[in-house]
Write an enzyme that holds these catalytic residues in place. Sequence first.
Site, PDB file in Angstrom:
ATOM      1  N   CYS A   1       0.868  -1.184   0.065  1.00 32.77           N
ATOM      2  CA  CYS A   1       0.023   0.070   0.055  1.00 32.77           C
ATOM      3  C   CYS A   1       0.901   1.200   0.006  1.00 32.77           C
ATOM      4  O   CYS A   1       1.464   1.421  -1.085  1.00 32.77           O
ATOM      5  CB  CYS A   1      -1.073   0.017   1.055  1.00 32.77           C
ATOM      6  SG  CYS A   1      -2.201   1.162   1.066  1.00 32.77           S
TER       7      CYS A   1
ATOM      8  N   HIS B   1      -3.882  -4.675  -0.039  1.00 35.79           N
ATOM      9  CA  HIS B   1      -3.414  -5.255   1.347  1.00 35.79           C
ATOM     10  C   HIS B   1      -3.621  -6.716   1.429  1.00 35.79           C
ATOM     11  O   HIS B   1      -4.468  -7.413   1.635  1.00 35.79           O
ATOM     12  CB  HIS B   1      -4.261  -4.865   2.534  1.00 35.79           C
ATOM     13  CG  HIS B   1      -4.079  -3.309   3.000  1.00 35.79           C
ATOM     14  ND1 HIS B   1      -2.961  -2.762   3.680  1.00 35.79           N
ATOM     15  CD2 HIS B   1      -4.673  -2.213   2.199  1.00 35.79           C
ATOM     16  CE1 HIS B   1      -3.024  -1.487   3.900  1.00 35.79           C
ATOM     17  NE2 HIS B   1      -3.935  -1.074   2.888  1.00 35.79           N
TER      18      HIS B   1
ATOM     19  N   GLU C   1      -2.659  -8.693   3.689  1.00 30.52           N
ATOM     20  CA  GLU C   1      -2.888  -9.107   4.949  1.00 30.52           C
ATOM     21  C   GLU C   1      -4.232  -8.947   5.246  1.00 30.52           C
ATOM     22  O   GLU C   1      -4.931  -9.779   6.037  1.00 30.52           O
ATOM     23  CB  GLU C   1      -2.092  -8.300   6.095  1.00 30.52           C
ATOM     24  CG  GLU C   1      -2.514  -6.892   6.298  1.00 30.52           C
ATOM     25  CD  GLU C   1      -2.407  -5.836   5.344  1.00 30.52           C
ATOM     26  OE1 GLU C   1      -2.625  -4.796   5.480  1.00 30.52           O
ATOM     27  OE2 GLU C   1      -1.544  -6.231   4.281  1.00 30.52           O
TER      28      GLU C   1
END
Length: 193
Positions: A77, A175, A177
């Site tokens: 990001c 992202h 994650e």
Amino acid sequence: MQVAIIKYNAGNVRSVLYALERLGVEAVLTDDFETIQKADKVIFPGQGEASSAMKYLKQRNLDRLIKDLRQPFFGVCLGQQLLCEHTEENDTECLGIFPIKVKKFPAFDKVPHVGWNSLENMDSPLFKDLEEDPYTYYVHSYYAELSPYTIATTHYMHDFTALIHKDNFYAMQAHPEKSGKVGETILKNFLAL
């Protein structure tokens, strides 16, 4: 395997640590030169504002350190955007590893770009074991322009760089994650480089 997550006062660090834990990897959050230099892999997360993040990196000489790293390096990001040359966010000079400009989405549509969107035109070992056009999770108002370093694109108003690669540097706008199995696979493939 030693994985260092660069600490530079940007958000989403805990979720990156948890995602790595789910993969059986214990990472260390640090801004210590020696720890970062000795790590097998380095992750540069981020969720925040470009100029203050660059200020923190420069105050600690992390900007110079990052440019000299030779192990696999993964920006996320804001971490991707800071690897570029310049961002329109507060007219900020970035690290310049990728000779790419970061631009702001035009205000006539919904900005920031938030939610799930597909990766297209994928070309990298990072995408091993992924199906075509998988979905990842985005939260951003700025994007890296398309370039020869683009290894995947996403469409929001227009095509933009979803992932980039140059030498040992890889970076992703979405992202991983927060992107479920797809993000986990991309992280796993990065760790396997």
